[in-house]
Every structure is written in C-alpha cells, then in structure tokens.
Design a protein around this motif. Structure first.
Motif, PDB file in Angstrom:
ATOM      1  N   GLY A 110       0.937  -1.383   0.021  1.00  0.00           N
ATOM      2  CA  GLY A 110      -0.018   0.019  -0.034  1.00  0.00           C
ATOM      3  C   GLY A 110       0.696   1.271  -0.029  1.00  0.00           C
ATOM      4  N   TYR A 160       5.903  -0.537  -3.271  1.00  0.00           N
ATOM      5  CA  TYR A 160       5.143  -1.757  -3.619  1.00  0.00           C
ATOM      6  C   TYR A 160       5.582  -2.563  -4.728  1.00  0.00           C
ATOM      7  N   SER A 195      -4.284  -3.171   6.649  1.00  0.00           N
ATOM      8  CA  SER A 195      -5.229  -3.379   5.584  1.00  0.00           C
ATOM      9  C   SER A 195      -6.223  -4.174   5.781  1.00  0.00           C
ATOM     10  N   TYR A 250      -5.951  -0.309   2.010  1.00  0.00           N
ATOM     11  CA  TYR A 250      -4.658  -0.175   2.518  1.00  0.00           C
ATOM     12  C   TYR A 250      -4.662   1.088   3.239  1.00  0.00           C
TER      13      TYR A 250
END
Length: 707
Positions: free
Chosen positions: A418, A422, A596, A646
């Motif tokens: 998130g 990433y 998340s 996220y």
C-alpha cells in the motif's frame, strides 16, 4: 606520493618538534569553513572523550604539506590537506592561552608560546607557527595579539569558533580539569603527517584531493580508525590477515570499499547511513557494539566474502542451484539489496538454509526489482527499505528459517503493497506496460528478453551479439506510413511499445534497416535462430493490431517469468472480520502486519445514500467499478474479486476507509467491523494493542479518507 615517509604523531609533539617552521595556508585553498555547530563541536567532543579516558587516543586525520626550506634555520610547511583541523587546533591553543592568562599563569603561557604557538628565535615574518588564509588572517592576527576590541567582523568563522571553544574549555576547567590536562589530551589527538617536496607538484596533489571534493573516503578513515591505534607489528599482522583480504573480496578502490562499508553498516545496524556520515556512524556503532579490533575485522571480512560471492565471484565457482539467480541479479546492477543478500548468503554459508532456499530468496528480490523497473517505478524510495526488511525477516524467523522465503515475501511484498515501495501486481503490470515506452527501459527489457529466449530452450544461442531492436523502424519512413495506413502520431505512439521490440543480431538488423515488413520477415526467417522471434515470423502483415497482440503476449510472459509471490497463510498474521449494515454484508481479513483490510468475493455494498455529501466514497466506488473489482449483479453492488484496502500511514488502519466505501458514508471502521466473535474491533484488545484504536487514531483515519 611523498619522498619522506608519513609520520604518525601527537599534535603537540608535532608542533614542538617543528621549531623554526611555519604552517602556510596557500591562497588556492578554500576558506576556513568549519563551524561551531558541527565540525568544531565534534572536534571538542573527541577531545573530551580522550580527556575523560573514553579513548586512550584518537585519530584526527591526515596532514599533507609541502616542506620547503627557507634558510638553515627556518622552513615553510605549505598545507595541501588538513587546513581546517590545523586552524581549529591553533584556535584551541589560543583559547587555552586566554584561560591561562585569566589565572595569571605566566610560566605556562611562556611554555605554550615557546613550544606550540611561536618560533621564538625567528624574525617577525616567521614568528607565528600558523599563517592562515588571507581572508582569515586579519581576524586570526587580532586573536593572536589579543586585540579583541578591534574585531568588527563577528561573522568570521575564526572568531565565532574561538568564542565557542573558549566557552567550552572554560566550562571544562570549571568542572575540575586543568589547562595542562587539556593540553595532554590534545596531544593524544594524533595525525598522520605526509610531507612532500616540490618535485611532487603540490598544486596537482591539492587539485586531486580538493578540487574534486575527494579527500579521504570513509573506507580510508575506517581503516585508520581500526588499525592506527595498534602496535606496528600488530598493524602489519591484521592488515595482511584481514584488511587486505577485505580489499581482495571487495576492491582496493576506496570508493568501492566505502560502498561496501555503507552496506555492511546497514546490515549491522538495520539503518542505511547517509554517504556523508558513514565513518562517523561506523565509529559510533563500534563503540556501542563493543567489538574488539580482531573480532571486528573478522566480522567485516565475513561480510566482505558474502559481498564477493554475490557481486564478484566467478559464477562457475558457485553451487549450480544458485548460479542463474545470481547471474540475473548482477545484471540488474543494484546495490540496494546488499544488506539483505549478504545476510541471506551468510545463513546459506553457515548451513542454516540450503542452496535452493537461498536461490529462492535471490529470485524473490530479482522479481521485486525487475517488476518495479519494467513498470518504470522510482528506485530512490526503496534505497532505505532493505535494511528494515532484513531486520523484520530475521526478527520474525528468530533462528528458525523453515519459512524464511514466505516470511521474506510477506515483508517485502505484502508490507509494501500500500505504499510507494510496492511490488506491482499482475494487474498493475498490465496497466503500466501495455502502452508504455519500453525502449527507454531496454536495459531491464534486455534481461527479460534474454530470459524468455533461454528458458526451456533445448538449443540456446549466444546472445552476446544481439540487441534490442525495433520491428517497425525508428526512422518512420513514408513507405511504412503508407503501408500501415496510419498517421505520424499513431506511428510514434506505437513505435516504442513492447510488442514492437525484439532481439535481433546486428547483421540482421543492418540488413533489415527501414525495409518494409515482407523484407524484414524474410531476413528473420532466413536466419531463424532466435526463439523470441518465432511468433513474429507467423505474421503476414505487421501493423498496430499485431503490436497490440504481441504486447499482451509478452506481458503475460513477464508475469510468468517474474511471478508475484504466493505467500502461505501460515506466515500472514491476520484476523477474520465481517461487517453488516443495512443491505451491506462483507467478510474478509484484517492484516495485523500493516492494518490493511482484504474484502472477499461476494461481499455486498450498501446502496448509495446522499451522494452529494459523500463524493469521496462515490469516487472510490467508481474506481472499483472501472477496475473490475465490483459490479452490479441482480440489483446488488458486490465484489466480484478480492480487493485490499490499504492504510494511510504506518500507525493507522484501513478499517474506516473500507467501512466508508462498503457502508456508504463517513463510517468509523472500528465500530462497524467486527471480529469472528461478533465484537466490534474497537473492543479487540489484540488489535488495539497493535494499532492503538484510540479516538484520535480513528478520527485521523476518517479525516484522511474524507480529505
């Protein structure tokens, strides 16, 4: 460089033995730039450490000077390197003199002047030991002559540092130390003096040291820090037994050694030091760690061997199971993962993980780096991630490396999913690459093309003579525009797309030139030696549609060759959660790793309510519709594939964001989501202990989403 050998000496011993000598700061030197808030403060801190017995002595640096005889009694030492610390030392001596004068100790003042500050038997021109830069001379001279009331340029670094030093030393004396104690400690700050002669071309030496901004690298300073305090015979022994081997493993080039020590320090401290602070951070770490000298050198040599195996060792000397992944990693040309890879290699070398596991760990990092590079993602923001990554992996494994690959994938991939670090998912890969200019990324693209060509190829060819080339030529000849029946803009838009790029031997590419497709195709068929071109050879007419088709096919090959990790549920820390509100029914998981929220397929969203006041929710839902995560089925808006919400920051969660989107409105997720026992998350002690769950945190999450 020098005709005379370097001299290791205490500062005051050097001044005492330099009777009739004057230090000259040449006009081509830069100004005196040390400041009281930084370099001078550190100098005094080192002096204090010696004074208080923390150090028996301390290496201050190297002093390079041109030794020029004036007559049979006097000499000039023209300072090439070291003027900052030299000038600061004399400022300290004059501050000590001022303190002696306050106590009326005329005998001590006479000794200080005669041994360290002046040449008592020289004429006025050579009277004082230091002749500073012209820009600093007037202020310095007023300090020397104690004409403080005439000093008007209070912004001078020389004057400000003198006042600062005087204040600090006065406090030191008030705490019980004498001026003699300070002088004795000052003599334990030693330098390595490097005298040179006129034949050495002092100007060129200065330019090589200073004009490029390169004086001593961190590795030079680290070597001196480790070895200089030892007896000469021990120095020789340790240099041959350890330091020379470190250089053999890494490089004798001081800048490359500096990079290694930066990565070594990152592996040991789990924090990547700034380039400008490598030496200082190293010294601090050694002091805190309590390493003995030989123990420290052995440890550094172990990591140097690991570094060598990852970056330099002949791959034929590596175990067969790790050769391909190491070869591929080296082609990526990345130093960033070094702290993690060195630790992984040491585990492998120690027998704590096998070669298959080590290879899988390298491949994980390869996939991460290559996926990001193919999607043209910035690499600068992941530089400091790897030390933290290896800390989390080793901490979580806690000596049991059975699941280290899954744990590493979780920490590298899921924890960063998130944020800006990433690893692109398959969907993100397709979106980022389909219409991108991939020719700009041809270095990484070449790694992929080579792997595609060689994987499962029973008759691989030598790829050293091939390069990434265009099928539809860069020159954009009118014949191609006419043949394809497209305009220049469309041509340019498709020219550098993935589907229009391939590998071709240089003779083939030269022969094809800007010829039309039929001619190019015939040449490729006649050579017919690259597997990657087999799909192209079947095409009767090369056009935009074929570029589209081939782009999609190659992206799928990328996804296959550099797979997104499938992580075992056993290593993922998460809690089952559900939400019920009006017609909304959602089930999923809350991640205890990053806060998340993953929502399962089939979860139903509440119908729209008060659209105007909740535009952010509408925008989020619209994005989910367009990206194919939700759809309207039988009059219900529901998730048709899993989706992960996220968190906005490390200390927050995605509870409120997800609840607001699912329940439609500005919802406090801590009150709307429930755990598997049916209690709201706000009452779950385990989750609250990890993420706070306070009113302030909840309010911040809601506010961030609304904004």
């Amino acid at each position: 460089m020098a005709e005379q050998p370097p001299i290791r000496t205490g500062l005051l011993d050097f001044f005492r033995k330099s009777q009739g000598c004057q230090f000259i700061i040449p006009v081509y030197q830069r100004n005196y730039t040390w400041t009281s808030g930084k370099e001078v403060a550190q100098y005094l801190q080192d002096l204090k450490s010696v004074l208080e017995g923390e150090y028996s002595n301390h290496f201050l640096g190297i002093l390079i000077y041109l030794d020029t005889p004036i007559d049979s009694f006097t000499r000039e030492f023209s300072v090439i390197d070291g003027q900052q610390r030299l000038t600061t030392t004399f400022i300290i001596l004059y501050a000590i003199k001022a303190l002696l004068k306050e106590k009326g100790d005329e005998a001590a003042i006479s000794n200080l002047d005669g041994q360290y500050l002046t040449n008592p038997f020289s004429d006025d021109k050579m009277k004082y030991k230091l002749k500073p830069l012209v820009s600093d001379d007037e202020i310095y001279q007023k300090i020397v002559e104690e004409k403080f009331d005439e000093i008007k340029e209070s912004d001078s670094n020389v004057y400000k540092n003198y006042v600062y030093v005087l204040t600090k030393l006065r406090k030191c004396i008030e705490s019980g130390y004498s001026a003699n104690d300070i002088l004795m400690a000052l003599n334990k700050l030693y330098v390595v003096c490097v005298p040179i002669s006129e034949e050495d071309n002092a100007q060129k030496i200065f330019e090589s040291i200073n004009a490029t901004g390169v004086k001593l690298t961190a590795s030079d300073l680290i070597r001196n820090f480790i070895l200089m305090d030892l007896q000469s015979d021990i120095q020789d022994e340790y240099y041959k037994e350890y330091w020379k081997k470190i250089e053999d493993y890494v490089s004798s080039d001081s800048k490359k050694l500096e990079l290694f020590f930066r990565m070594y320090l990152a592996a040991k401290t789990w924090t990547l030091p700034n380039k400008s602070a490598i030496y200082r951070d190293f010294v601090n770490w050694v002091k805190e760690s309590g390493y003995e000298t030989e123990e420290l050198l052995k440890d550094a040599m172990k990591y140097a061997e690991s570094y060598y195996s990852i970056y330099r060792r002949d791959v034929s000397d590596l175990d067969s199971a790790v050769r391909d992944t190491i070869k591929e990693f080296r082609r990526i040309l990345s130093d960033m993962p070094a702290p993690a890879l060195m630790e992984f290699y040491i585990l492998y070398k120690n027998g704590e993980i096998n070669e298959k596991t080590f290879s899988a760990l390298v491949q994980l990092i390869n996939c991460y780096l290559i996926r990001r590079s193919l999607c043209n993602l910035d690499t600068s923001n992941i530089t400091r991630m790897f030390p933290t990554f290896i800390r989390d992996v080793l901490t979580e494994c806690n000596g049991d490396y059975t699941s280290i690959v899954d744990i590493s994938a979780k920490n590298l991939v899921l924890k960063n999913a998130g944020n800006a670090m990433y690893m692109p998912t398959d969907v993100q890969m397709r979106d980022a690459i389909e219409n991108a200019n991939m020719y700009n990324l041809r270095n990484t693209l070449r790694i992929f093309f080579d792997k595609l060509e060689l994987t499962n190829n029973p008759a691989p060819v030598d790829l050293s003579a091939v390069s990434v080339e265009h099928i539809m030529p860069q020159a954009m000849p009118k014949a191609w525009l006419s043949d394809l029946n497209i305009d220049e803009e469309t041509y340019q838009y498709n020219l550098h797309r993935l589907g229009n790029l391939t590998l071709a031997a240089k003779p083939d590419n030269s022969a094809m030139g800007a010829k039309l497709w039929e001619y190019k195709n015939a040449i490729l068929k006649s050579t017919n030696h690259l597997k990657i071109n087999e799909m192209i050879l079947q095409v009767e007419r090369w056009n935009v549609q074929e570029i589209d088709n081939r782009t999609k096919e190659l992206i799928e090959k990328m996804i296959e060759l550099y797979p997104y990790p499938q992580i075992s549920d056993d290593v993922i820390q998460r809690e089952e959660i559900f939400l019920e509100y009006k017609e909304a029914i959602a089930v999923g998981y809350f991640s205890l790793e990053d806060g998340s929220v993953e929502v399962d397929t089939g979860s139903v969203l509440a119908m729209r309510d008060d659209v105007a006041n909740f535009q952010s929710v509408e925008d989020y839902r619209q994005d989910l519709l367009e990206e194919g995560y939700i759809a309207e089925i039988d009059g219900k808006l529901q998730f048709i594939k899993p989706y992960i919400f996220y968190s906005n920051s490390k200390m927050s969660t995605a509870l409120s964001v997800s609840a607001s989107v699912i329940a439609h409105g500005n919802k406090n997720g801590w009150q709307y989501w429930k755990d598997k026992t049916g209690n709201v998350i706000d009452s779950n002690k385990k989750i609250k202990a990890l993420f706070g769950g306070t009113a302030e945190v909840k309010d911040e999450e809601e506010q961030n989403f609304v904004e």
